[in-house]
Design a protein around this motif. Structure first.
Motif, PDB file in Angstrom:
ATOM      1  N   GLY A  14      11.107  -4.691   7.199  1.00 58.67           N
ATOM      2  CA  GLY A  14      11.647  -3.691   6.279  1.00 58.67           C
ATOM      3  C   GLY A  14      10.607  -2.724   5.758  1.00 58.67           C
ATOM      4  N   GLY A  15       9.551  -2.480   6.544  1.00 55.48           N
ATOM      5  CA  GLY A  15       8.525  -1.530   6.118  1.00 55.48           C
ATOM      6  C   GLY A  15       7.490  -2.103   5.189  1.00 55.48           C
ATOM      7  N   HIS A  16       7.530  -3.402   4.913  1.00 53.40           N
ATOM      8  CA  HIS A  16       6.604  -4.002   3.947  1.00 53.40           C
ATOM      9  C   HIS A  16       5.219  -4.276   4.530  1.00 53.40           C
ATOM     10  N   MET A  17       5.024  -3.984   5.806  1.00 52.04           N
ATOM     11  CA  MET A  17       3.714  -4.203   6.405  1.00 52.04           C
ATOM     12  C   MET A  17       2.752  -3.044   6.104  1.00 52.04           C
ATOM     13  N   ALA A  18       3.304  -1.852   5.868  1.00 52.89           N
ATOM     14  CA  ALA A  18       2.457  -0.682   5.588  1.00 52.89           C
ATOM     15  C   ALA A  18       1.630  -0.927   4.328  1.00 52.89           C
ATOM     16  N   GLY A  19       0.361  -0.639   4.417  1.00 56.87           N
ATOM     17  CA  GLY A  19      -0.541  -0.846   3.286  1.00 56.87           C
ATOM     18  C   GLY A  19      -1.250  -2.181   3.310  1.00 56.87           C
ATOM     19  N   MET A  20      -0.908  -3.040   4.266  1.00 60.77           N
ATOM     20  CA  MET A  20      -1.489  -4.377   4.283  1.00 60.77           C
ATOM     21  C   MET A  20      -2.916  -4.416   4.813  1.00 60.77           C
ATOM     22  N   SER A  21      -3.480  -3.263   5.164  1.00 68.78           N
ATOM     23  CA  SER A  21      -4.914  -3.221   5.457  1.00 68.78           C
ATOM     24  C   SER A  21      -5.723  -3.353   4.166  1.00 68.78           C
ATOM     25  N   ARG A  22      -5.072  -3.200   3.013  1.00 68.52           N
ATOM     26  CA  ARG A  22      -5.755  -3.339   1.717  1.00 68.52           C
ATOM     27  C   ARG A  22      -5.722  -4.776   1.209  1.00 68.52           C
ATOM     28  N   ASP A  23      -5.236  -5.704   2.045  1.00 65.95           N
ATOM     29  CA  ASP A  23      -5.159  -7.093   1.612  1.00 65.95           C
ATOM     30  C   ASP A  23      -6.526  -7.770   1.616  1.00 65.95           C
ATOM     31  N   LYS A  24      -7.561  -6.978   1.773  1.00 62.26           N
ATOM     32  CA  LYS A  24      -8.934  -7.462   1.692  1.00 62.26           C
ATOM     33  C   LYS A  24      -9.609  -7.039   0.391  1.00 62.26           C
ATOM     34  N   GLY A  25      -8.794  -6.596  -0.574  1.00 63.07           N
ATOM     35  CA  GLY A  25      -9.347  -6.097  -1.836  1.00 63.07           C
ATOM     36  C   GLY A  25     -10.097  -7.136  -2.641  1.00 63.07           C
ATOM     37  N   GLY A  26      -9.709  -8.405  -2.549  1.00 61.90           N
ATOM     38  CA  GLY A  26     -10.414  -9.440  -3.305  1.00 61.90           C
ATOM     39  C   GLY A  26     -11.837  -9.621  -2.827  1.00 61.90           C
ATOM     40  N   ALA A  27     -11.998  -9.759  -1.504  1.00 60.59           N
ATOM     41  CA  ALA A  27     -13.345  -9.882  -0.935  1.00 60.59           C
ATOM     42  C   ALA A  27     -14.138  -8.612  -1.166  1.00 60.59           C
TER      43      ALA A  27
END
Length: 512
Positions: A274-287
């Motif tokens: 449902g389009g929820h994958m867009a932006g998931m390159s930022r899932d490295k914000g914690g590290a």
């Protein structure tokens, strides 16, 4: 990429230097301006009411470059006003300065309330200014630094200013933004590691990278499971990046930090749809935030502090070898983990790293442990743009939580408290004798009660930290930090600028 260098001017008289090309005044009444300049502003206010409540540019012969930018902060009389008013005003001023063609502006922060909450208004203005100036790493590499980020220097008129500290912390924030915001091929796991090696070259921080598959499967089995389908693609192979700094003096305090670096979060076999994958390159914000803080440490070289960080860099690719729900995987700490949902992968990546650091913390001087991650939609929903702190009892009793929260408020990187509760531990306990702990339920965190608190319970159990509670022989203060709501501006995970949180909170707590 270059961070604008900050300079210190002691008075307005020092501004009349041809090298500076604009004067930015951040404040309320602008009454501290020299008489002639104050008269110009008052005359302008009579014909332009916007000057009272929005950032505007005036042409003035009395300032460098003839550019006078006024950035009002408001009256600051409301109970909810805080130092972020200066951060936000500086951002607006930076945008206007760049549009006007300024490359070396002078900033004068005025009308600072005699209130402890605003003690860092000048420094916070610098950080807000730099946040607005930042452009993505890919853009800088494509166009060149000078073209895409033309501001090279910024000066502040102030009685006192610790320029070295500001430059050091901002260099860490820039690294955090680069690591978080850069697209998934440019910042794939091994390229994430390469970036870390580069920024810590010729510093006191030791960088080591674990990438061997057999070693990862043996020492980081949960992380290796998340990256199982990525091992066959060389550029996407998972790794653990270890950063270690030891001050030159007697160590008074030791920080153990784990960062989640999911370089792209597909959701794994429980695919994001449902389009929820867009932006998931930022899932490295914690590290990214952890590495950014360590970069600030490297620049400042505090004598009595030791910092050890492990960053789990993984892409949870989809394929025939992908891990799936219902698998039972034994963690580094010997805990049998049943997978509830493969899209709850971040806690798996961090759990084994946390277990390794737990073993070191037992022998360390005044240890504190942290996990930092863009972990749950629930944190963004319940906390909005604020960082969620989920501490254990030891962290609260030792004062570590209160001190970090106080620093976060003072440095415009605010946090909110979400204490760990017994319901969180009950929620993740194993349902059968085949498993010890459940990684997650199979529904979205945003619609799960206590959706950002219960992952801390999972991390505590799966890493073995449950054996080090407040009443144990060796209590270990531990705080889980969820930045899912605060990691990017405006909550736009595909296009918003990374905020570099919690670099300022940690720097304000441990580096001042």
């Amino acid at each position: 990429m270059a961070t604008p260098q900050v300079h210190h001017l002691t008075s307005f008289d020092a501004v009349n230097n041809s090298d500076w090309d604009a004067l930015i005044v951040i404040g309320n009444s602008f009454a501290q301006l020299p008489e002639k300049l104050a008269q110009e502003v008052e005359q302008a206010k009579q014909s332009d009411q916007r000057l009272a409540n929005s950032t505007q540019l005036l042409i003035s012969e009395s300032v460098p470059g003839k550019r006078l930018i006024l950035a009002p902060v408001g009256s600051l009389q409301e109970d909810y006003d805080d130092v972020r008013r200066y951060y936000d005003a500086a951002r607006q001023a930076a945008r206007l300065a760049v549009e006007a063609g300024s490359t070396r502006p002078v900033i004068w922060v005025q009308d600072i309330p005699a209130n402890e909450a605003f003690n860092n208004a000048i420094a916070v203005s610098f950080f807000g200014f730099c946040q607005e100036l930042y452009e993505p790493l890919e853009a800088c590499e494509h166009f060149g630094d000078e073209k895409i980020e033309p501001v090279t220097d910024v000066a502040f008129i102030a009685d006192e200013l610790n320029s070295q500290w500001l430059n050091a912390v901002e260099s860490g924030r820039r690294a955090a933004r680069d690591l978080c915001g850069t697209e998934p091929e440019r910042m794939a796991p091994m390229r994430f590691a390469e970036y870390c090696k580069n920024i810590f070259a010729n510093t006191a921080v030791k960088v080591s990278v674990i990438e061997d598959r057999m070693q990862l499967e043996h020492e980081y089995p949960l992380l290796a499971a998340v990256g199982r389908a990525s091992f066959s693609t060389p550029r996407q192979r998972p790794c653990v990046i270890r950063l270690e700094y030891t001050g030159s003096g007697d160590i008074d305090e030791t920080l153990f930090m784990v960062g989640k670096a999911i370089t792209y979060d597909t959701g794994g076999a429980d695919l994001k749809t449902g389009g929820h994958m867009a932006g998931m390159s930022r899932d490295k914000g914690g590290a990214a935030g952890v590495a950014g803080f360590v970069k600030a440490v490297a620049e400042l070289n505090p004598e009595n502090l030791k910092v050890v960080a492990e960053l789990g860099a993984v892409r949870n690719s989809i394929g025939s070898d992908a891990f799936v729900s219902d698998e039972i995987i034994t963690s580094h700490a010997g805990v049998r983990v049943r997978i509830g949902n493969t899209d709850a992968e971040g806690r798996l990546v961090m759990a084994d790293c946390l277990s390794h650091l737990r073993e070191e913390a037992i022998k360390a001087v005044k240890p504190s442990l942290f996990t930092v991650a863009t972990l749950t939609g629930h944190a963004a929903l319940s906390k909005g743009p604020y960082t969620a702190l989920v501490p254990n009892a030891s962290a609260q009793l030792s004062g570590a939580t209160a001190h970090l929260m106080q620093a976060s408020e003072s440095w415009a990187d605010p946090t909110e408290l979400s204490p760990s509760r017994r319901e969180d531990f009950d929620f993740v306990r194993g349902h059968t004798k085949a498993d010890d702990v459940l990684s997650s339920n199979n529904g979205p965190s945003a619609t799960t009660k206590r959706g950002h608190q219960f992952p801390m319970a999972f991390l505590t159990i799966s890493s073995g930290l449950d054996k080090h509670g407040a009443n144990s022989e060796k209590p270990l203060p531990y705080t889980h930090i969820d930045i899912a709501g605060s990691g990017v501006d405006t909550g736009d995970w595909q296009h918003g600028k990374p905020s570099a949180t919690p670099v300022l909170a940690f720097a304000g707590r441990y580096l001042v």
